[in-house]
Design a protein around this motif. Structure first.
Motif: not given
Length: 461
Positions: A221-226, A239-245, A276-286
């Motif tokens: 779910v976390l991967r899907a929303v990001t 991207f907003v979701h990734a930063r928020l979470l 790991l797939g979720t980490v990849r999606q949430i790690a969206a910026n520096e």
């Protein structure tokens, strides 16, 4: 006495329905939509959907109504999954339905009735599981997913996830419904975050007692929303979701890293891959990449890579996560110091026939070399030029692999002129030209750039 809803008569009834639709189109000049509407009334899915509506209103038994709906849907499957025989409440549901079946179930209000059944089935695990699995099946169609948020589907699933009396199996199934609802539907993604479902799932991930299937479903779910996969709206909030979470209030990176450290990859490879797939999606910026690195996440990923080097799925997932993290300059340096270049070369050789591993490894190395010429030297010393030649020869028809090989060659040669002779001596020039010719859309630009940075005048030929 509870009313027993009739079982569907699979093939004959479906064939009769298909014939009725065809007759309406050919003999009565109806559109396909009109033909389906006309034929739908007596279809077993329509009958079962009505039966479930009645049962939710107290007119009949829910158990029998759910069995009838399961049976009618099973008769309209496009592809059956292993273990779908029978109609027990805990049985796995079919992979997907025919188009007509989705339309009939949708028009018959099956999804709304199933959501109502969710509300009524507290402490009835087997029935609730069947409802959730049927919901997941119905969400295999985009129009049904679009309607999910409109009928308060997110809120119902959130209640299931929050209910303390529901066990891990039920919560896992509820999370799988949420992930299915979010596929290519931006509105569902936003609702899952705004309503607090994503935060509830982070809480479940933080719980050491949560079993691996629940952890994997929560990560899904976390991967899907990001993930921005709905092309219809003008923009995405992924991207907003990734930063928020990932922010300090929710700490998704810290939570995911904790799971990664306590979950044995050799015993739970599928769950680790989802993580790991979720980490990849949430790690969206520096900033997020740096936080993961500072907390030891990169080292943990490398440990998983080394410990599960023989598993293609885990290796690919590790390389892909590290590739995303290596957009950060700090991560590039840490990876180089930790021996990631040698790891990438080794696992690529170990999985020599796996184009997905090769593509991910080349992408990781390319990100490490970008703006860091010292890492190009490390690559040369670790055998990357030979790896490039081997990969390009082994996967000539795989455009993603060829493109990443062209990019990495260019990055190694552009700011490290001392490496150019060695790259050319190994025979990369004809391989780069072959990639340009075979994959002009993917490789013409990067192949020409690689030839140019190798010092060749005729790089556009």
């Amino acid at each position: 006495m509870a009313q027993a809803w009739p079982k569907a008569k699979p093939k004959l009834t479906q064939e009769a329905f298909d014939e009725a639709v065809t007759t309406n189109i050919e003999d009565f000049d109806m559109s396909r939509e009109e033909a389906i509407t006309s034929a739908v009334e007596d279809h077993p899915i329509a009958v079962a959907s009505q039966g479930l509506r009645d049962a939710c209103s107290g007119q009949g038994g829910l158990t029998e109504a759910l069995e009838a709906l399961y049976s009618s849907l099973q008769a309209s499957t496009v592809e059956a999954a292993a273990g779908t025989s029978g109609s027990s409440a805990a049985a796995a549901v079919p992979v997907s339905l025919s188009q007509e079946a989705y339309v009939i179930a949708h028009k018959g209000g099956a999804m709304q009735s199933l959501l109502e059944a969710c509300k009524q089935l507290h402490n009835q695990t087997e029935q609730l599981l069947q409802v959730l699995r049927l919901l997941q099946l119905l969400l295999g169609w985009l129009e049904t997913r679009d309607a999910f948020t409109e009928v308060q589907g997110v809120e119902v699933i959130h209640d299931v996830l929050k209910c303390e009396t529901n066990g891990p199996e039920v919560k896992t199934a509820a999370a799988e419904v949420a992930e299915a609802a979010a596929k290519q539907v931006e509105e569902a993604k936003c609702r899952l975050v705004d309503s607090g479902v994503a935060v509830t799932l982070l809480s479940l991930l933080s719980d050491p007692s949560s079993p691996p299937p629940l952890l994997g479903a929560a990560c899904g779910v976390l991967r899907a929303v990001t993930t921005a996969d709905d092309e219809r709206p003008p923009s995405s909030r992924a991207f907003v979701h990734a930063r928020l979470l990932a922010g300090s209030q929710h700490g998704a990176i810290r939570v995911l890293l904790g799971v990664l450290r306590r979950l044995p990859a050799e015993q739970e490879p599928a769950t680790v891959c989802k993580l790991l797939g979720t980490v990849r999606q949430i790690a969206a910026n520096e900033e997020i990449c740096r936080e993961f690195t500072d907390d030891g996440g990169v080292v943990s990923c490398l440990q998983v890579l080394r410990g599960s080097a023989g598993r293609r799925d885990v290796v690919r997932s590790c390389l892909s996560a590290l590739r995303q993290l290596a957009h950060s300059d700090g991560v590039k340096r840490l990876l180089a110091e930790a021996g990631a270049v040698g790891d990438a070369v080794r696992v690529t050789a170990l999985h020599e026939g796996a184009d997905d591993v090769a593509e991910a490894a080349l992408g990781l190395l390319g990100n490490m070399v970008l703006r860091h010429p010292e890492n190009a030297t490390l690559c040369a010393e670790a055998g990357v030029p030979d790896m490039l030649v081997e990969v390009m020869r082994r996967h000539p028809g795989r455009a993603p692999v060829q493109r990443q090989a062209c990019l990495l060659t260019r990055l190694m040669a552009a700011r490290n002129p001392e490496l150019r002779p060695g790259l050319l001596e190994r025979g990369l020039e004809p391989l780069l030209r072959a990639a340009k010719a075979a994959h002009p859309n993917s490789c013409k630009d990067v192949g020409s750039a690689a030839l140019r940075d190798l010092g060749l005048d005729n790089y556009n030929d």
